[in-house]
Enzyme design. Structure first.
Site, PDB file in Angstrom:
ATOM      1  CG  ASP A 132     -31.573 -31.653 -82.317  1.00  0.00           C
ATOM      2  OD1 ASP A 132     -32.756 -31.311 -82.182  1.00  0.00           O
ATOM      3  OD2 ASP A 132     -30.657 -30.842 -82.507  1.00  0.00           O
ATOM      4  CE1 TYR A 134     -29.952 -28.463 -90.001  1.00  0.00           C
ATOM      5  CE2 TYR A 134     -30.015 -29.714 -92.054  1.00  0.00           C
ATOM      6  CZ  TYR A 134     -29.546 -28.639 -91.312  1.00  0.00           C
ATOM      7  OH  TYR A 134     -28.667 -27.741 -91.888  1.00  0.00           O
ATOM      8  CG  HIS A 139     -31.300 -23.932 -89.218  1.00  0.00           C
ATOM      9  ND1 HIS A 139     -30.440 -22.979 -88.711  1.00  0.00           N
ATOM     10  CD2 HIS A 139     -30.707 -25.143 -88.988  1.00  0.00           C
ATOM     11  CE1 HIS A 139     -29.383 -23.582 -88.189  1.00  0.00           C
ATOM     12  NE2 HIS A 139     -29.513 -24.883 -88.350  1.00  0.00           N
ATOM     13  NE  ARG A 148     -24.747 -28.648 -99.389  1.00  0.00           N
ATOM     14  CZ  ARG A 148     -24.801 -28.750 -98.059  1.00  0.00           C
ATOM     15  NH1 ARG A 148     -23.686 -28.972 -97.380  1.00  0.00           N
ATOM     16  NH2 ARG A 148     -25.942 -28.626 -97.414  1.00  0.00           N
ATOM     17  CD  GLU A 204     -28.530 -25.626 -83.961  1.00  0.00           C
ATOM     18  OE1 GLU A 204     -27.693 -25.583 -84.870  1.00  0.00           O
ATOM     19  OE2 GLU A 204     -29.207 -26.644 -83.698  1.00  0.00           O
ATOM     20  CD  GLU A 206     -33.107 -27.884 -81.982  1.00  0.00           C
ATOM     21  OE1 GLU A 206     -33.756 -28.946 -81.804  1.00  0.00           O
ATOM     22  OE2 GLU A 206     -31.888 -27.862 -82.268  1.00  0.00           O
ATOM     23  CG  ASP A 238     -28.652 -28.661 -80.484  1.00  0.00           C
ATOM     24  OD1 ASP A 238     -27.947 -29.204 -79.622  1.00  0.00           O
ATOM     25  OD2 ASP A 238     -28.529 -28.864 -81.697  1.00  0.00           O
ATOM     26  NE  ARG A 242     -23.947 -22.922 -85.055  1.00  0.00           N
ATOM     27  CZ  ARG A 242     -25.024 -23.672 -85.207  1.00  0.00           C
ATOM     28  NH1 ARG A 242     -24.901 -24.937 -85.588  1.00  0.00           N
ATOM     29  NH2 ARG A 242     -26.226 -23.167 -84.988  1.00  0.00           N
ATOM     30  CD  GLN A 245     -22.449 -28.055 -86.199  1.00  0.00           C
ATOM     31  OE1 GLN A 245     -22.597 -27.051 -85.513  1.00  0.00           O
ATOM     32  NE2 GLN A 245     -23.440 -28.586 -86.893  1.00  0.00           N
ATOM     33  CE1 TYR A 249     -20.700 -31.731 -92.316  1.00  0.00           C
ATOM     34  CE2 TYR A 249     -18.869 -30.312 -91.684  1.00  0.00           C
ATOM     35  CZ  TYR A 249     -19.757 -30.767 -92.638  1.00  0.00           C
ATOM     36  OH  TYR A 249     -19.709 -30.263 -93.912  1.00  0.00           O
ATOM     37  CE  LYS A 258     -25.412 -29.172 -83.485  1.00  0.00           C
ATOM     38  NZ  LYS A 258     -26.439 -28.118 -83.642  1.00  0.00           N
ATOM     39  CB  THR A 262     -29.619 -30.263 -74.847  1.00  0.00           C
ATOM     40  OG1 THR A 262     -28.703 -30.806 -75.806  1.00  0.00           O
ATOM     41  CG2 THR A 262     -30.916 -29.890 -75.537  1.00  0.00           C
ATOM     42  CB  THR A 366     -32.274 -24.341 -85.944  1.00  0.00           C
ATOM     43  OG1 THR A 366     -31.173 -24.898 -85.224  1.00  0.00           O
ATOM     44  CG2 THR A 366     -32.320 -22.843 -85.708  1.00  0.00           C
ATOM     45  CD  GLU A 380     -30.491 -19.922 -89.485  1.00  0.00           C
ATOM     46  OE1 GLU A 380     -31.370 -19.881 -90.352  1.00  0.00           O
ATOM     47  OE2 GLU A 380     -30.684 -20.349 -88.325  1.00  0.00           O
TER      48      GLU A 380
END
Length: 433
Positions: A132, A134, A139, A148, A204, A206, A238, A242, A245, A249, A258, A262, A366, A380
């Protein structure tokens, strides 16, 4: 390598399969491949045409196809066929277009048609590996801002297509139930983690990319050849926990958040079918670095974008009980969401000598657009749970509840071309075991 527009894309082309003419997803201009069974018969390779499936096992054994295709098309998965490569893929498409458009072929072909309502769909391939990526920059930016705010994208994002190795054994075809995963959860205000069902289950949106011809270990695929190693595309969800995760992660990336499931749509839309819907890749913003030479191909920049319209809808248990239609959560286009092209993904994946194999599955990551109506995850849409969405039923959602069903759909539209679709990719959440 990009596919060319030919007689199979002719918008005036009609099929003697009446339901194909004007079909919202599967007109004769599409002809996606999949694997199906009817009762105890199968699995067989088939092609979607209108409301029917054409059994290619039967068609091949009846001598209606090139004899050197017969073995690969008589198997119960598409791996061997995908290994034939783009020239045979294009030739099969032209032959199927002839068989399904010319009335003179009807008597020989019609016995091999099955109503789609009678079939059970299976995974198109035996998936040996699943990776997978990114590549959805909006996203990545949206999620990055939640953690951040001043520096949402990490320094490597605009230089290298980011990806991680997923779990091939838990890939399932559309319609498979989504058992709420369990794992360690640690809310920000907790001193220690606990174990239990995910409270922040998400989806997600995709695209899936199937590898056709592979490459030898130690022999990278050049960017100019990468398109010829793609056998086709599907929808991919996917599913993501959360809360699991967020805790697990670091430092090695996604794991239990994850790999529990899928979902993919059952029909593989070929690169040839997508030829009328190709776009130029979006121009990179001023100041962004140019891709390194191994990721740069001018033809790919001019036609590597995918003009695929994407939609996500949600239907809760209460909505189903009330007879309410699914509520649309988002709508956008893949080309506007992808910072890296499908060819760049494939070229990068093999650039260290990694050997890709027929039937390997790659997720794009995503695909969110820059506008709020095109976001590809609840993380999101609900801003991490701080802004729950209101549903027509009066319910609210920040993340998925038991009984919720997600429906992904995709269609391609362009002036002078017949609209084609991918069908749907669905999954309904059930309580944890």
């Amino acid at each position: 390598m990009t596919s060319t527009i030919d007689e199979t894309h002719n918008p005036d082309l009609q099929s003697w399969v009446g339901s194909a003419n004007g079909h919202i997803d599967f007109p004769i201009q599409n002809l996606p491949l999949g694997v199906f069974s009817v009762g105890s018969k199968g699995p067989h390779i088939g092609v979607a045409i209108g409301d029917s499936v054409l059994d290619l096992h039967g068609v091949a054994n009846a001598g209606l196809l090139d004899s050197h295709w017969t073995l690969a098309l008589s198997l119960g998965c598409l791996n061997a066929w995908f290994a034939h490569g783009p020239d045979d893929s294009a030739s099969l498409r032209r032959r199927l277009s002839e068989l399904l458009s010319q009335e003179s072929n009807r008597a020989k072909v019609e016995p091999h048609l099955v109503g789609r309502e009678r079939v059970t769909m299976h995974l198109p391939c035996t998936i040996g590996d699943y990776t997978d990526f990114y590549v959805g920059i909006h996203h990545a930016t949206n999620v990055g801002k939640q953690f951040r705010p001043d520096n949402p994208l990490l320094p490597n994002y605009k230089y290298v297509p980011i990806g991680y190795h997923g779990r091939a054994s838990s890939v399932r075809v559309s319609g498979h139930q989504v058992v709420r995963p369990k794992g360690q959860r640690k809310p920000p205000d907790a001193d220690v983690p606990d174990y239990g069902p995910s409270r922040r289950l998400d989806y997600e949106l995709e695209l899936g990319i199937f590898i056709g011809r592979g490459n030898e270990l130690g022999s990278p695929i050049p960017i100019g050849d990468a398109g010829g190693h793609i056998a086709g595309y599907c929808l991919l969800n996917d599913w993501s926990a959360r809360d699991l995760q967020a805790w697990e992660y670091q430092p090695l990336g996604p794991f239990l958040a994850k790999n529990f499931l899928t979902s993919i749509s059952p029909w593989v839309v070929s690169p040839e079918a997508l030829a009328p819907f190709r776009r130029a890749m979006p121009l990179r913003p001023e100041g962004d670095p140019d891709p390194l030479p191994y990721l740069w191909d001018e033809c790919d920049q001019q036609a590597g974008g995918l003009g695929i319209g994407l939609e996500v809808s949600l239907q809760t248990s209460a909505m189903r009980d009330a007879g309410m239609a699914p509520h649309q959560l988002s709508k956008g286009e893949a080309a506007a969401a992808m910072y890296w092209s499908a060819a760049q993904i494939v070229a990068h994946h093999s650039s260290n000598g990694c050997n890709l194999q027929p039937g390997d599955l790659i997720g794009t990551g995503t695909l969110s657009t820059s506008s709020r109506d095109g976001l590809g995850s609840l993380l999101e849409i609900s801003q991490g749970g701080k802004a729950p969405i209101e549903l027509p039923s009066g319910e609210q959602r920040s993340f998925l509840e038991d009984g919720d069903e997600l429906i992904l759909a995709a269609r391609c539209e362009a002036e002078g071309a017949v609209t084609i679709g991918f069908g749907s990719c669905t999954g309904k959440v059930v309580p944890a075991n």
